[in-house]
Every structure is written in C-alpha cells, then in structure tokens.
Design a protein around this motif. Structure first.
Motif, PDB file in Angstrom:
ATOM      1  N   ARG A  45       0.812  -1.226   0.000  1.00 30.87           N
ATOM      2  CA  ARG A  45       0.000   0.000   0.000  1.00 30.87           C
ATOM      3  C   ARG A  45       0.843   1.273   0.000  1.00 30.87           C
ATOM      4  O   ARG A  45       0.375   2.332   0.415  1.00 30.87           O
ATOM      5  CB  ARG A  45      -1.028  -0.003   1.136  1.00 30.87           C
ATOM      6  N   MET A  46       2.095   1.153  -0.509  1.00 27.95           N
ATOM      7  CA  MET A  46       2.858   2.375  -0.761  1.00 27.95           C
ATOM      8  C   MET A  46       2.262   3.060  -1.991  1.00 27.95           C
ATOM      9  O   MET A  46       1.610   2.426  -2.832  1.00 27.95           O
ATOM     10  CB  MET A  46       4.334   2.054  -1.022  1.00 27.95           C
ATOM     11  N   GLU A  47       2.482   4.366  -2.078  1.00 31.12           N
ATOM     12  CA  GLU A  47       1.878   5.151  -3.148  1.00 31.12           C
ATOM     13  C   GLU A  47       2.936   5.627  -4.162  1.00 31.12           C
ATOM     14  O   GLU A  47       4.130   5.634  -3.858  1.00 31.12           O
ATOM     15  CB  GLU A  47       1.141   6.350  -2.542  1.00 31.12           C
ATOM     16  N   ASN A  48       2.433   6.084  -5.305  1.00 31.37           N
ATOM     17  CA  ASN A  48       3.319   6.639  -6.353  1.00 31.37           C
ATOM     18  C   ASN A  48       4.470   5.700  -6.699  1.00 31.37           C
ATOM     19  O   ASN A  48       5.605   6.151  -6.918  1.00 31.37           O
ATOM     20  CB  ASN A  48       3.859   8.007  -5.915  1.00 31.37           C
ATOM     21  N   VAL A  49       4.169   4.413  -6.678  1.00 28.91           N
ATOM     22  CA  VAL A  49       5.214   3.431  -7.004  1.00 28.91           C
ATOM     23  C   VAL A  49       5.577   3.579  -8.484  1.00 28.91           C
ATOM     24  O   VAL A  49       4.698   3.620  -9.338  1.00 28.91           O
ATOM     25  CB  VAL A  49       4.726   1.995  -6.713  1.00 28.91           C
ATOM     26  N   ALA A  62       8.956   4.954  -4.441  1.00 24.72           N
ATOM     27  CA  ALA A  62       7.602   4.859  -3.865  1.00 24.72           C
ATOM     28  C   ALA A  62       7.556   5.845  -2.708  1.00 24.72           C
ATOM     29  O   ALA A  62       8.605   6.244  -2.176  1.00 24.72           O
ATOM     30  CB  ALA A  62       7.325   3.443  -3.372  1.00 24.72           C
ATOM     31  N   ASP A  63       6.363   6.274  -2.309  1.00 27.56           N
ATOM     32  CA  ASP A  63       6.295   7.126  -1.116  1.00 27.56           C
ATOM     33  C   ASP A  63       4.956   6.949  -0.405  1.00 27.56           C
ATOM     34  O   ASP A  63       4.000   6.340  -0.929  1.00 27.56           O
ATOM     35  CB  ASP A  63       6.576   8.600  -1.449  1.00 27.56           C
ATOM     36  N   TRP A  64       4.870   7.474   0.770  1.00 24.95           N
ATOM     37  CA  TRP A  64       3.639   7.569   1.569  1.00 24.95           C
ATOM     38  C   TRP A  64       3.873   8.791   2.454  1.00 24.95           C
ATOM     39  O   TRP A  64       4.757   8.800   3.308  1.00 24.95           O
ATOM     40  CB  TRP A  64       3.404   6.298   2.393  1.00 24.95           C
ATOM     41  N   LEU A  65       3.094   9.862   2.221  1.00 26.39           N
ATOM     42  CA  LEU A  65       3.441  11.176   2.801  1.00 26.39           C
ATOM     43  C   LEU A  65       2.202  11.828   3.431  1.00 26.39           C
ATOM     44  O   LEU A  65       1.772  12.891   3.029  1.00 26.39           O
ATOM     45  CB  LEU A  65       4.010  12.092   1.707  1.00 26.39           C
ATOM     46  N   ILE A 137       7.451   8.369   4.497  1.00 24.86           N
ATOM     47  CA  ILE A 137       8.524   7.518   3.959  1.00 24.86           C
ATOM     48  C   ILE A 137       8.571   7.605   2.431  1.00 24.86           C
ATOM     49  O   ILE A 137       7.545   7.559   1.770  1.00 24.86           O
ATOM     50  CB  ILE A 137       8.342   6.039   4.389  1.00 24.86           C
ATOM     51  N   LYS A 138       9.804   7.768   1.937  1.00 26.59           N
ATOM     52  CA  LYS A 138      10.070   7.628   0.495  1.00 26.59           C
ATOM     53  C   LYS A 138      11.078   6.486   0.338  1.00 26.59           C
ATOM     54  O   LYS A 138      11.923   6.286   1.214  1.00 26.59           O
ATOM     55  CB  LYS A 138      10.681   8.932  -0.058  1.00 26.59           C
ATOM     56  N   LEU A 139      10.988   5.768  -0.743  1.00 27.93           N
ATOM     57  CA  LEU A 139      12.010   4.748  -1.011  1.00 27.93           C
ATOM     58  C   LEU A 139      12.699   5.065  -2.337  1.00 27.93           C
ATOM     59  O   LEU A 139      12.047   5.494  -3.290  1.00 27.93           O
ATOM     60  CB  LEU A 139      11.403   3.350  -1.110  1.00 27.93           C
ATOM     61  N   CYS A 140      13.998   4.865  -2.346  1.00 31.83           N
ATOM     62  CA  CYS A 140      14.807   5.057  -3.560  1.00 31.83           C
ATOM     63  C   CYS A 140      15.746   3.852  -3.616  1.00 31.83           C
ATOM     64  O   CYS A 140      16.741   3.797  -2.885  1.00 31.83           O
ATOM     65  CB  CYS A 140      15.581   6.368  -3.445  1.00 31.83           C
ATOM     66  N   LEU A 141      15.374   2.872  -4.461  1.00 33.12           N
ATOM     67  CA  LEU A 141      16.093   1.587  -4.487  1.00 33.12           C
ATOM     68  C   LEU A 141      16.734   1.430  -5.860  1.00 33.12           C
ATOM     69  O   LEU A 141      16.031   1.366  -6.877  1.00 33.12           O
ATOM     70  CB  LEU A 141      15.105   0.455  -4.191  1.00 33.12           C
ATOM     71  N   GLU A 142      18.058   1.380  -5.863  1.00 32.53           N
ATOM     72  CA  GLU A 142      18.740   1.402  -7.164  1.00 32.53           C
ATOM     73  C   GLU A 142      19.205   0.017  -7.602  1.00 32.53           C
ATOM     74  O   GLU A 142      19.255  -0.922  -6.807  1.00 32.53           O
ATOM     75  CB  GLU A 142      19.932   2.372  -7.128  1.00 32.53           C
TER      76      GLU A 142
END
Lengths: 447, 447
Positions: A45-49, A62-65, A137-142
């Motif tokens: 259920r994270m957003e803007n994936v 992804a984020d949830w803000l 939370i934002k995620l930045c996974l490279e």
C-alpha cells in the motif's frame, strides 16, 4: 502461514532473481528485480510506485506522505547483486535460496536484498496493523550499487525535490556481532587513480643494455616506495590537510568497539598486522587516511625467465580519506609529489578514476539516537557507533544534495560472505530488523 | 652459378625450416633442421657426422682431424630459432626468405643460422680448394640455444673427450658496425630468480581493512626499492665481492669503442640514460654488475578500479655479474638482504632460476690475435675487443669443462632485428665471414 513466514517466502522469491548488474546478459533479470520490488511495494500500500528510467538500470521509487508534522525518511538500498562465480564453490545454487541452520543462503541475501526487504516488510506490517505509517517515507532503491552507482548521482541531482527528506535510512553496513547492533557514524572517502611509468619505446634486452638505461619497473618501485615513510605515514606533502586530530574522546569511543587481534589474524591468514605507528588497528581503519597499492604490473609475467628491461610499468593506487580531506586536492598533491620524485628517464602519467569525500555523522543527533534505542529493544547488547574504513560515495551525495542526515543502520554481519560464495543472511536478523525498523518509526510518533 | 650463389641458396633452404625450439608443435621441424645440417656437413666432406640425441632437441656433431701438429677448433653454434610472432609485423613471411637491398630477411638469418653456415661453407670451400683443412675442426651445433640450452651442459660434461679442443669458435655476437669487426672479450654472468611476497590468505577489501593490515604489493615495493642506493649502486652487502676494479687501462680500452649517446637514446626512445654513478654507459654495460627487475605482478590488473589489498606480489629479478662474482654467493647475499629487509607480516620466498659466471678473455692470446688479423683482411676498420653486457652461459661451461679458449668472432649486427620481426643478415657479411674464417684457419698453417 504466519506473517513472518510469508515475508521469508517473499524474500526467497526476490532472491531467486539473478539481478546481476555488471553483466549485460542479465539486463532483463535486473529489470525483473525492479518490477518485483515495485509490485511488492504496491501490495504494501505504498503510493506513487514507479520504475524510473536512468541511463543504466532503473530506480524503484515509492512514497507515503500523510503525516505532515512528522519527519520524512528516505530509505535507500539496492536490488542488484554481485556475480555468483565461481558457482561450483557454493553449497547450494546461488539463485535457488536454501535455508540451513537459521540462515538463508543466496547471492544478495545480506547484500542487499534481505536488508531492503526489512524496510519493505516493516512498512507492510505497519500498514496492515495500523492502516497508516507513523512517519513519512520515500524509497529510492537502485539497481547499480555493485557497479559503483553511475546513474544515481545525476538521478539524485535531477530529482532533488522528489527525494527531499530529513534523514536517509540505509541498511547496507554490518553489525558488530549477532547481539550487538551498530550504527556507522563515519565512512572514509576515496580517491583512486592509475599511474603509468614509461621509459623506452620497447622492452630492452637486459644483457645488451642493462646498467645504462632506465627500467620502468624500477622507476615505478622508486615512486611507489616514496609514498610512505618508515612509520607507515603517507609521505606526500599536504596529504593530511583536513584530517581531524584523533582526540581522547574519539579514542575512548573507538576503544569501546570490540577488537580481537588474534582472531582477525587467524581469519585473514596474517602473521602480523601492519599500519601507521601511534594508532590502534581500529583507529587506523576508522579514523586515519591510507594510500594503498591495489595492483602493480610490469614486464614479463609468464613462467620462467625473460631478461627484459620493461618499457612500461603501471600501478593502481587508492586512498581512503577522512574528515575534510578534499579528494581533488589530495590528487594534485600526489601529482606534485610524483613529479618531484620520478627519476630521470621516466615519464609518469596519472589517471584519476574515483573520488569521494569522507562522511562523519554526529552520533548525538536525534535520528541516530532513536535508531540506537530501537535496536536495543530487540538485541541483547547496547548499540555501538563505529567508524567504518569503507566508502559509500552516495551517502555524501545524499547529504550534500538533500541536506539530510544519514542513518546507517545495518542488519548484516561481516561473516555473511558478502561478494563471496555461500553468501547468507541470518533470518533472526531479518525478523528483528523488521521489528527494529517498525519501533524506530513509531518512536517518532511519541514526540 | 658461382660458389657464393650456391652458398646463399643453401642458406635460403636452411632458413626455410621453422626450427622453433620453444614450441612443441615444431619438434619435427627442429629435427629437420638438424638433418639438413648433417647432410650439408657430409656434402662438405666432414667426417663422423652424427645427430646425437639428448633429453631435448639433438646436437649435430662432425669432425675432421687430420692435422696432428695443428690446433683443434670446436665450432659451436645453434640451428634453432626464436618464434616468429607476430607474423603480421613481418614485411615478408619469416620462413620464406627474401633478399632485399643486399640483406636476407628470415627468422634465424643472423641468429644464428647465417653465422653457422659461414662456418660450414668456409669448411666446404677449403675442402673444395685444397682437398683438406689447414687445422683440425669439430662442430657442435645445438637445437636448444633459444630455450637456454638445458641439454647442452650435461652433453658437454658427458662428451668431454669427444669435444676436447684448443679453442672454441663461436659466431653469435655482434660486430661494432658494417666495417668494424669485433671479438668479444668479456661476457657478464647471470643470476635470475623469482621473489614472492605473501601476506594474507586472500585479497582483502581496502575499505574494511586498509590501514591496519600488510599489503603484499607494498611490501614487495619496499624490498625491491631497498636493492639500490641513490647512486644506482646495488645496496646488497657482499654483492660486489669479486667485481674487478675498473682500471685506467680498461677505461682506455672501453673508450676506444664508439658510442653515440644521442643516437642510442633516439633508437630506444629514451629521454635519458640511467645508471650507476661514476661509470660511462659502456662501462656500466660491459664492466659493472647489475640487478634489474624484469617483471612485477600483484593484485588487480584489469580495467578500472578494484580496491583490494593484494595477498601476494611477485617480482622476476635478474643480475648481470662480472669478474669473479659467484652467482650462488650473490644469491645467498640477496637472500640475507631480503630476510633483513622484509617488513613485518610479509613472508618472502626466493626461487633461483639461472646462474652463470662471467667470462673474461685475454685479448692478447694467439687465438684472439689471429682472429683479429683475419678480419682485417676483409673489413676496412681495425678489429675491436669489446666487453659485452649479455651472458652466454655455455661459454663458461666450454672453458671449464674443456679448458679451451673462447673466440667470440661475430658477423652479425645489432641492427639486424634478432628476436624481432624482419630479422635479417647482411649478405656482404655472409660472404666476408666465409673468407675471414678461411683466412683464420690458414693463418695457423704458416706457423
């Protein structure tokens, strides 16, 4: 199936994808890794994936803000892995994960898929329990960490606003041992370059000319040996500019980190440690800069004898930097030193290949302190705050570009064969990692 | 066809055989080379022609011993050649000899088939003209010179009586230039060994451990750099034991050899010469011992950066020796020096691979003086008596085992691309070589 068992099955699924970033033959598999993550984040259920393209492998965002009064965390990690060769040295196949003795064996288990999934599953678990997250939370996974993140620096600069945050949470560093958590508060910077000494148009016969002509191997040796003095200190004028003094306070902090010299010597097959005089080994690794030779090549390398005088000799050299040492300045000082030192008849070129500033984190800041306390709810021993000898150049970039505090909160162990056959991850740390991250986020709720 | 034309055609035929001794694929061709020679010697009316087996490639032997009051000469040479790669760098194919501009181009033309055939054809010519030889001659022509003559030392020891002689005649050294003959009166000895420095069980990560552990490349560099002092002198105690003083007389003798520093620098692509202080380049090469690095290897050698701390580093080292320097003694002194110099944490092994004593010939002896005079009948300039920097270990063995004087009477030129593409031999020297050798033998008739 318990929630924990589901999470472990998901990790096994994630680890089955051979997302080897260095090998073009695996390009589709790397993308599959990104898609797997994006799908799992949507399920959480994270957003803007989003799978965001770069010049290389993509970044998963992804984020949830939805907590406007709470801090924003950026979780950074990587879903690419090292190659698995030599496959025959593995007990079980590197991309067929197998649990043995409470450990999950697979390429990428500890570096870094297991640790990335701690964050994804901590979010999933919080969402499931509370329907929301206690922080933003934002995620930045490279997908390029194992090839030195060539696309991530421009990516961070380009998406500065999108990635804006208060703290960057990274789980890609080791704990002290199974019961002693660690938050790394220092990373050394890096400078790497190649040096080439050339003397003649061709290799020369050592009988016909030996004694009267320059020898590139000899001249390289002279230059390399001039880089250190007898005490193991780097002997290049200006090299130590910006290196902080090792204060009594720092020494006391370092002395708290357990260090077993005999065990280390046994493990690495050393008859003796070797380093700069006046510092303990942990100080040498964590607080002092170095200049190391990573490779040297010259002349005849085959079996038996070939009595040539080599025309060219090369060395790969890298420095680890500390404090405010500026890699560009250090490189210029090395160039001046080489020019002053190179013997007659030698032409020397230097080619800079990597540069990154050191990172020092104030262990007293709130983000670090709360992380330390979160760990202590699930681990027997107090959290320690070591200085690591390695470099993670992207940490400096996040701090510079985003003005965010790095929180290097690792769940791996040095013994887990990162980059080697039989890489594994302790499932007890996967489970406690999820609990620790959840507790960490919740600790900001109470403010 | 003139006699000379026939001889040149025979040389072309001989050079068409790819008798490459180092490559097992050419074993039958090496034998073909031996058979060709044996057949040509029989045609020249030499006696007891024999292809004698060794553990490696065979030796061709022949003799003619019917002048009981005259000296016995042993002609030594070799019919094996260097490999011809890279073949694409040759103007004409290496085993399809081609005459261009008075030079015969082929692998082995100057080293050593052309010079071997000077001797065979001088004999043939004398036999044809006089029906006999003015002196006694034995030939010992080997097929392993280009791979360091592994079978010849035991062969000479085993056949000491068969090979007994007064002088050993060898044509495998260069003249000064096209009109200046040279008889080499000094050859440096040789000592070659491999040194391996090891520090750890595996390569180590320079971030995780750098600063506190020994680095094999660094330790190798320290040991190698300790071998010389600032003046270019070898800094190993006892190294110079047995090295003769460079007397004013020797210096005057050396000063007579032409030496063009700027031309040499241009030819070799050097910006500067480099050698032991206090000696001219020709003295450094001809009269002084050296210690050279022929190859060094450690750690990462590929493209880009790999920040490892190498666990092992190796160097190939060779010494050229002069006077009475004993290679075994020098090796022990080097071993002692390495043991005293190697830093903590380094384990060093030394593996000796070649040793040979230097050879010094008295330029005043009859065999040398008559050779010098024979040359002068066919060349414009006076014969010179240089000291060469190279080593021909077998010369020492002939002198020790047979008690015979070496006569190093060369007909090649430094510029003839020995061991390189477009190797060639000046046909004018082939022709004058045959005349010179005939005149040399005849000069003993007059006594």
């Amino acid at each position: 199936m318990s929630k924990e068992e589901t999470y472990i099955n998901d990790l096994i699924d994630f680890l089955s994808i051979p997302s080897i970033s260095t090998d073009a033959a695996y390009e589709a598999e790397v993308r599959k890794g990104a898609e797997w993550l994006a799908s799992d984040l949507r399920n959480s259920r994270m957003e803007n994936v989003e799978i965001m393209e770069t010049d290389g492998h993509p970044v998963v965002y992804a984020d949830w803000l939805h907590q406007p009064d709470k801090p924003v965390f950026l979780v950074y990690g990587h879903y690419d892995v090292q190659p698995a060769d030599s496959v025959e040295l593995w007990t079980s196949a590197p991309f067929h994960p197998e649990i043995r003795d409470g450990k999950l064996f697979a390429r990428g288990a500890t570096d870094d898929k297991g640790q990335v999934l701690i964050h994804v599953k901590a979010i999933a678990s919080l969402m499931e329990e509370d329907g929301e997250l206690p922080v933003n939370i934002k995620l930045c996974l490279e997908g390029e960490e194992e090839i030195a993140s060539p696309s991530l620096v421009p990516f961070v600069k380009e998406h500065r606003d999108k990635l804006a945050c208060d703290a960057v949470l990274i789980s890609d560093t080791p704990m002290i041992d199974e019961e002693t958590p660690a938050i790394v508060t220092g990373l050394r910077g890096a400078l790497a370059f190649e040096m080439e000494v050339s003397t003649a148009a061709t290799d020369l016969h050592s009988g016909a000319y030996g004694g009267a002509v320059p020898n590139a191997a000899h001249h390289l040796v002279k230059v390399l040996d001039s880089f250190h003095d007898e005490s193991g200190r780097v002997n290049v004028e200006g090299f130590y500019e910006g290196v902080p003094e090792v204060t009594d306070e720092l020494r006391e902090e370092m002395a708290r980190i357990p260090f077993h010299e005999e065990a280390l010597k046994g493990e690495l097959g050393l008859t003796s440690l070797y380093g700069e005089e006046g510092y303990t080994p942990l100080e040498q690794i964590g607080l002092r800069p170095t200049l190391e030779f990573n490779g040297i090549t010259s002349g005849y390398q085959g079996a038996g004898v070939k009595t040539v005088i080599p025309k060219v000799a090369t060395a790969k050299v890298s420095c680890r930097l500390t404090g405010e040492q500026d890699p560009s300045h250090v490189f210029e000082k090395i160039r001046e030193h080489v020019e002053a030192t190179a013997p007659a008849g030698a032409s020397v070129t230097l080619d800079k290949q990597i540069e990154a500033k050191a990172v020092t984190v104030d262990a007293g800041n709130e983000y670090i302190q709360k992380a330390g306390k979160a760990y202590e709810q699930f681990y027997k021993n107090r959290t320690l705050y070591p200085k690591e000898g390695g470099s993670i150049p992207i940490v400096e970039v996040f701090r510079n570009e985003l003005g965010a505090e790095p929180v290097l909160m690792g769940f791996g162990l040095q013994s887990e064969n990162m980059h080697a056959p039989d890489e594994h991850f302790h499932l007890s740390n996967f489970k406690r990692g999820i609990q620790t991250v959840k507790a960490y986020y919740k600790s900001f709720q109470e403010d």
